[in-house]
Scaffold this active site. Structure first.
Site, short mmCIF file in Angstrom:
data_model
loop_
_atom_site.label_atom_id
_atom_site.label_comp_id
_atom_site.label_asym_id
_atom_site.label_seq_id
_atom_site.Cartn_x
_atom_site.Cartn_y
_atom_site.Cartn_z
N HIS A 1 0.82 -1.23 0.00
CA HIS A 1 0.00 0.00 0.00
C HIS A 1 0.85 1.27 0.00
CE1 HIS A 1 -3.65 -2.24 0.51
NE2 HIS A 1 -3.30 -2.72 1.69
N1 Q9C Z 1 -11.67 1.80 7.45
C1 Q9C Z 1 -2.37 -4.95 4.47
O1 Q9C Z 1 -3.01 -6.00 4.48
N2 Q9C Z 1 -7.87 -1.06 7.12
N3 Q9C Z 1 -2.90 -3.79 4.84
C2 Q9C Z 1 -8.33 0.23 7.50
C3 Q9C Z 1 -10.25 1.71 7.66
C4 Q9C Z 1 -6.52 -1.04 6.66
C5 Q9C Z 1 -4.27 -3.71 5.24
C6 Q9C Z 1 -9.82 0.27 7.61
C7 Q9C Z 1 -6.11 -2.36 6.09
C8 Q9C Z 1 -4.69 -2.34 5.61
C9 Q9C Z 1 -0.93 -4.96 4.09
ZN ZN Z 2 -3.88 -7.04 2.95
#
Ligand code: Q9C
Ligand code: ZN
Length: 412
Positions: free
Chosen positions: A182
């Site tokens: 990301h």
């Molecule tokens: N509404 C990886 O799996 N979630 N990153 C945030 C906010 C973030 C996941 C939810 C998820 C990131 C590497």
């Molecule tokens: Zn992920």
């Protein structure tokens, strides 16, 4: 379990292995010739294959200090996986590749100078300032050790990719955190700081004259950072299988849709396979591999394959809500091994159920080491899967002859 018991050092001080000078196991079979044994060891007729593993306890230092509640991207993710490798007897069969800190020069192949400086400076901030930094960005936490862990994670993936590209090892698993896919050019995002896989791919092109890299991202989330890093690069395929939910699933951007195919000279080099709902299963992933991923990968004919190997699509993951079993991860690994003369690197991304990620990673590593993947049931893709694959083939068949003949309306 103590780190020293699982990081390959067996309670010895942490010894770094030079990848250029790896121990090679040779048979020492005396040969009986002309009535006597000759002592010279017999040359081994087949080239032995070796599997590398990256693990460094210092990547556990990045931890959440801001919130009371448990954060899913927890330091124990990598120690749990490493413990599982050890308990299964796999760790002793692998070659430990030392992680090292990525350099600014390498990070700049993907990120801005400002981003490097921003990450570096976090190690000097107060707790209050660290909390403020985290709040300024999308889904990250930061402590004083984050910069070190992030540099090791990225440098570890680079070292494994280089060891595989040079042929020091055939394939390998980078058990690293924080994850990377990301991370944007100029900002951290989604638990990620440096885009480990993207930086490693660029290093291979710059330092080892690797021409073509195939990146397969089976993390449940779309790798927005990786897609952007190579969107106009005709020599890097970025192929992602992810939960999309009509752009409602994280990172929630329409750029994860199937119509984003790459730009300029790189049309067809971005391949998004976006699931419209949670609950996708082994059959759906294997169908995607059979119909899209592997045909395109063969036609592209990469020099190396790098997997953004998140295990948040695994059965039991609290975020992904899919049902991919260790056996299916093993099969996907097995299929990818058939490309690029076996040069295959799996680099950990997400995955938040410790048992699920450990068992999934173990299934992959067993296949890397040469075991056969466990038997799968018959492949029965869901209706949503077949429709998704149909849409992907419709747009991608313009760029890949392996996907023809697919009917395309001449008005499109
Ligand atoms: N509404 C990886 O799996 N979630 N990153 C945030 C906010 C973030 C996941 C939810 C998820 C990131 C590497
Ligand atoms: Zn992920």
């Amino acid at each position: 379990m103590e780190d020293m018991e699982i990081d390959g050092t067996e309670a010895q001080p942490y010894v770094l292995i030079e990848t250029g000078n790896l121990p090679i196991t040779v048979g020492n079979r005396p040969i009986y010739t002309n009535g006597r044994y000759i002592s010279k060891p017999a040359p081994i007729p087949l080239k032995s294959t070796k599997t590398g593993v990256v693990y460094d306890r210092r990547m556990r230092y990045h931890a959440n200090i801001h919130e009371e509640e448990h954060h899913p991207e927890d330091p124990s993710r990598i120690s749990s996986i490493q413990t599982t490798f050890k308990a299964a007897g796999c760790l002793e069969k692998m070659v430990l590749i030392n992680a090292r800190e990525v350099t600014k020069d390498e990070v700049r192949l993907v990120h801005t100078d400002e981003h490097w400086d921003f990450v570096a400076k976090t190690s000097a901030l107060s707790e209050a300032q660290l909390g403020k930094v985290a709040d300024d960005y999308n889904s990250i936490y930061v402590n004083k050790e984050t910069a070190l862990s992030a540099r090791l994670s990225c440098g570890g993936v680079i070292e494994l990719c280089k060891a595989v590209a040079r042929g020091d090892v055939t394939n390998g698993f980078a058990n690293v955190r924080p994850p990377g896919h990301h991370a944007e050019i100029n900002e951290p995002m989604g638990f990620c700081f440096f885009n480990n896989v993207a930086v490693a791919a660029q290093c291979l092109k710059r330092d080892l004259k690797i021409e073509k890299v195939f990146i397969l991202d089976w993390d449940i989330h779309h790798g927005n950072g990786t897609q952007k890093a190579f969107y106009n690069d005709p020599n890097v395929v970025y192929c992602s299988i992810h939960r999309y939910d009509n752009a409602n699933f994280y990172p929630g951007d329409p750029q994860a849709g199937h119509t984003y195919v790459g730009g300029g000279q790189a049309k067809g080099k971005t391949i998004n396979i976006p699931w419209p709902r949670p609950g996708m299963r082994d059959s759906d992933y294997i169908y995607a591999f059979n119909k899209v991923v592997m045909p395109i990968a063969y036609e592209f004919d990469p020099d190396i394959v790098i997997v953004s190997a998140g295990f948040d699509a695994a059965e039991g993951d609290p975020i992904g809500e899919n049902h991919v079993t260790p056996s299916a991860f093993g099969h996907m690994t097995h299929m990818l091994k058939s490309l690029a003369a076996g040069k295959l690197v799996l680099a950990l991304e997400g995955g938040y159920n410790l048992d699920s990620i450990s068992n999934s990673a173990l299934a992959c590593v067993k296949v890397l080491l040469g075991e056969h993947p466990a038997k799968l049931g018959p492949i029965k893709p869901s209706q949503e899967c077949v429709e998704t694959i149909y849409q992907v083939i419709r747009v991608q068949s313009r760029y890949w002859s392996c996907l023809k003949p697919v009917y395309i309306d001449s008005t499109e």
